[in-house]
Design an enzyme around this catalytic site. Sequence first.
Site, PDB file in Angstrom:
ATOM      1  N   CYS A   1      19.765  64.574  69.231  1.00  0.00           N
ATOM      2  CA  CYS A   1      19.165  63.231  69.113  1.00  0.00           C
ATOM      3  C   CYS A   1      19.513  62.301  70.269  1.00  0.00           C
ATOM      4  O   CYS A   1      18.784  61.345  70.534  1.00  0.00           O
ATOM      5  CB  CYS A   1      19.611  62.566  67.816  1.00  0.00           C
ATOM      6  SG  CYS A   1      19.737  63.686  66.421  1.00  0.00           S
TER       7      CYS A   1
ATOM      8  N   HIS B   1      21.660  53.271  66.529  1.00  0.00           N
ATOM      9  CA  HIS B   1      21.099  54.594  66.255  1.00  0.00           C
ATOM     10  C   HIS B   1      20.386  54.562  64.897  1.00  0.00           C
ATOM     11  O   HIS B   1      19.237  54.988  64.778  1.00  0.00           O
ATOM     12  CB  HIS B   1      22.215  55.635  66.282  1.00  0.00           C
ATOM     13  CG  HIS B   1      21.728  57.040  66.190  1.00  0.00           C
ATOM     14  ND1 HIS B   1      20.886  57.601  67.110  1.00  0.00           N
ATOM     15  CD2 HIS B   1      21.966  58.010  65.256  1.00  0.00           C
ATOM     16  CE1 HIS B   1      20.619  58.851  66.774  1.00  0.00           C
ATOM     17  NE2 HIS B   1      21.270  59.126  65.643  1.00  0.00           N
TER      18      HIS B   1
ATOM     19  N   HIS C   1      12.521  58.750  63.066  1.00  0.00           N
ATOM     20  CA  HIS C   1      13.530  59.259  64.005  1.00  0.00           C
ATOM     21  C   HIS C   1      12.812  60.106  65.055  1.00  0.00           C
ATOM     22  O   HIS C   1      12.355  61.207  64.766  1.00  0.00           O
ATOM     23  CB  HIS C   1      14.556  60.084  63.231  1.00  0.00           C
ATOM     24  CG  HIS C   1      15.757  60.463  64.047  1.00  0.00           C
ATOM     25  ND1 HIS C   1      15.759  60.496  65.418  1.00  0.00           N
ATOM     26  CD2 HIS C   1      17.008  60.858  63.666  1.00  0.00           C
ATOM     27  CE1 HIS C   1      16.946  60.870  65.850  1.00  0.00           C
ATOM     28  NE2 HIS C   1      17.732  61.088  64.802  1.00  0.00           N
TER      29      HIS C   1
END
Length: 900
Positions: free
Chosen positions: A180, A316, A356
Site C-alpha cells: 500500500c 493512511h 483504498h
Amino acid sequence: METNVSYDTALAIVGMAGSFPGANNVDAFWHNLKTGAKSIRQFSEQELLAAGVSPEILKMSNYVRAGTVLEGAEFFDADFFGYTPREAELTDPQHRIFLKCSYEALQDAAYDVETYPGLIGVFAGSALSPYFVRGLTTGQPLNDVDLVQISVGNERDSMASAISYKLNLRGPSLGIQTFCSTSLVSVHIACQSLLNYECDMALAGGVAISMPQVSGYFYEEGGILSPDGECRTFDAKGRGSVMGNGAAVVVLKRLEEAIADGDQIYSVILGTHINNDGSVRVSYTAPGLEGQSAVIAQAISNAGVDIESISYIEAHGTATMLGDQVELAALQKAFALRTQKKQFCAIGSLKPNVGHLDRASGVSGLIKTSLALKHQEIPPSLNFEKTSPDIDLANSPFYVNTSLKPWPHHEEPRRAGVSSFGLGGTNAHVVLEEAPLLEPTSDALDWQLFVYSARTSSALDTMGKQLRSHLATHADGNLADVAYTLQVGRTAFNHRRFLVARDSADAQARLASHTALPSAHQTFRNRSLTLLFPATTNFDAAIAQELYSDDVAFRELVDTAYEAIRMLPGLEHSSLLEPKSAAETAVATLVASYAQANLVLRWGIAPHAVSGVAYGLDVAAVVAGLLSLEDAVQLTIKRSAVKTGNATAKELDDLIRTLSWQAPKIPYLSPATGTPITDQQAVSAAFWIEDGEAAAQLPAHITRLLTQQETAFLEIGRGTLSEQVKASAAYLPEYAGRVIVLLAEEGQEGRPQILTALGQLWLAGVSLDWQQGYTNERRRRVSLPTYPFESKRYWLEDARTPVAQAPKKEADLARWFYNPTWKSEPLPVSSAFKKHTLWIFEDQSGLGTQLALRLEAAGQRVIRIQQGTEFARVQSNLFQIRPHEPEDYQALCKTLQKAR
C-alpha cells in the site's frame, strides 16, 4: 518556534496526473474531494451478473456488492505510444494507464520529453497483474507470443523501465514494491535521487486495478474490508475499507531549479522518510505503532519545521479498528515529542471518497494535499461522526475535518503531512509546504503566437477545442504564459496548426473557426532555412516605430547599431525613427532589416544560408559576417548616392575595393550562381562588383533550389523577391509553405506579422528554440489541457467458451499443392558496381548504420529508415517510420517520389 527549514534540499511538485474512481483527471478529482462526492459504487445484481459473478455468490450473506470503477481501463491509444494492437492487448492495463498518466504529468509540468536536455527518472510500482492471471485462467491462446513479450507487458519489474523506454527517459528507472505504501515510497526514493543529482526531474507514483472492476467482495470479521461498502476512517463505526482502482503520478524537481525555470509549483516537499515496523507487532500484516510514530517524527525532523506549523495530516486511514487506533496513537506520539498544543491540526483521508487505492493510495493522498495547499482549502473527510471511546482526540493536536473550509494562514507558510503505511510494515511520510510566492511574470504584449500539434488530424481538432475551452474558463490567465507553454512544453507532431491573436477573446474566436487557421501535415524535421534580403529602400517608419517602442530586443539592437553608426562622418545625428535625408533613410532601412532579421534569429534559428541583392546584399553581408555593420553602412550610403545621381557606379566599385571583406560565418549564396561563395571569393572586391551585377538571376536560382532541395526561404521584407520567385514558370503551388515573407501585409502592425512568419516557419518544419525568444521576458509554465488521446479497446476476452470456426479453404486451386519459399542467390558481381538508390531499414544493433556509411562511401545513394513514434523526415536521406503502420510506408514512398 523550532524552525530550521533549509530550502537547499527542498523539492517541488511541478506536474501531476491521475485516473481515479469517478474522476479521469486531477481537476475532476479535486472537484469530487472538495464537494464531498463518494465514488464507491453499490453494484446492482444485473451489473454483477453481467460481469460474471455467479448467482450463487450473490446469494451469500457476506458478499458485499460494492466497489469502484476506473472508467476506460480497457481503452488505450496504442498508435500514439508505438504499440501494435496485439502488444497492447497483451499489456497489463495498469501499465497502459500509468504510461498515459506519466505522459500527461510531464505535459502538465510543460516539459517536452523530446527536447528536455536533462535526465528524467521513473520511480513507480503496480499491483500484481490480475489481467495476466485472468488471461491464463480463462484459457487465452497465447501461443503466438513468447514469454519475454508477456513478461515485459505484465511483470511489475518492467513498468517503470517500459515507461522510460517509451518516453525516451534516461534517468534512473526503478520498480518499487511495498504494497500500500508503494507510491509514497516511490516519492521518497525519487527525492533522494534528485538530491543526489542522479536525475533532474522524476516521475513518482503507482497504479492498482483489480479485474473485473465490477465485482464485490467477501466480508470477514476483523478483516480490512468493510461489511457494508462504506469506509468510515477514524469513526467509531469503522470496520474497514473498500478496495479501489486508480493511478496517480507526480513530477518532481529541485525547488531552486523549478523557480529558476519558471515552473508552476503545486507544493514543496520539505522532508521525507521511510522505515519498517520490524517484528514488534501482532503479525506481518498488522500495523506497528513504533514504526509509524518514528517515520512521522523523522520526516518532520528532516523538514526542519516547527511542528505546530503543520496544520493538516492526510492520514493512511484504513478505517479498521486496529489500523485507525495505531495510526492516531502514532501521530499523537510523534507530535508529543515537540508540542503540547491541542486541536490545531486537521486530519482526514480520501479513502471514504474513493476507497483504498492500494499502490496508488500514497500519491493520491499527496495530490489531494498539494491541491488543498494550492487552493488554500481543506476538503471534508467523509463518514465521520465520533471516534471510539478509547481514542481521545479532544486532548490531542488533532481533529477530523468534516467540511470544506478555508485553510487559515498564520505566521509561517501552510504545511501538511502525508502518511502511507504498507502491508508488511514499510512506512512513508512526506512533509509538504505551500508553493512560495513567485515573482510575477512579465505583462503579456498584444499579440501572441499559439502553436499546437497532434499525431492525427482529428486529435488536432480536439486539441483546438480544448484550448478554446481552457481560455474561456481561465479569463484571468496570462496569455503570454499560455503561448509560451504551448511552445516550450509540447512535442511538435506532424499535424500542426497555429494562430496569432491579440487577446483571449480574439484567440477564442479564431479557435472557433479552426479550419480557417494555418495548418500543415509536416513530416520534415530540422528543415534548413535561407534568409533573403530584397533590393529595396522602402523604409516603413510605422513598423520601425512600433517595434522600437514595444520590443526590447529590437530596441537594443537598433541602439547598439546607431552607437557605432554615429561615429561615421556625416551620420553624427542620424536616427532610425527620424531620417532626414536619402542617405539616412537608406541607413535606417539597413538597420531595420538587420534588427528584424535578428528578431527571427533570436528564436534559436540557425540559417543554412543567406542571400541578397543591391541594398539587400548589404544587410545579408552583415548577417553572414562578411562585413561589419559600419562597412555595410558605408556601402549602403554610396549605393544610395548612386541611385540619386550623387555618385557614379565607379565610385561604388572603388568603395567595395576598400572594404574589409571577411570569410562568411553563414554561407552566402551568390545571385550569379545560387551556390555558396568560397572564402577566396568572399574577400575579393572584384567578385562583389561582378556579383552585384547578377542580381536579376537570384529568383530563378531560388526556384531551382525549391525544386532540388528541401530548404525553406524567409524574405526579410515586403515580398518583392518572393513575388518574383512565384512568378517563375518552374514554381509549383506546393512550394508555398516554404516561401515565407516576414512583413507580408503593408499597413499592418509588425509584431503579429513577425509572429505569423514564425508560425509559418514552424509549420514548414524549421526548428525553433522557443526558449531563446523570451530572453527579455519572465515567463512561466502553466497547466494546460493535455494530449487528447484517441483510444481504442484492447482486451483479452474470456476464452473459456471459444466459438468454433471452420477451417479456411484456399480459393486458388493452384496453391493447394505448394508453399512459397525463399531461395538464396549470390549477388551478380557486375551489379555491385552499378549506382543504385538503396533503402536500408535500420535496427538497434548499428549494423544498418555502418552498412549505409560504407555504401555511401562507395558512391551509392542510401535512404536510411529508422523506427520512430511517427513518420518524419529527419534529414534529406534519413526517415523515421512506425514499422506496423502502412500509412507511414505510403508517406515514405510519396515523399521520395516527389524528390525524384
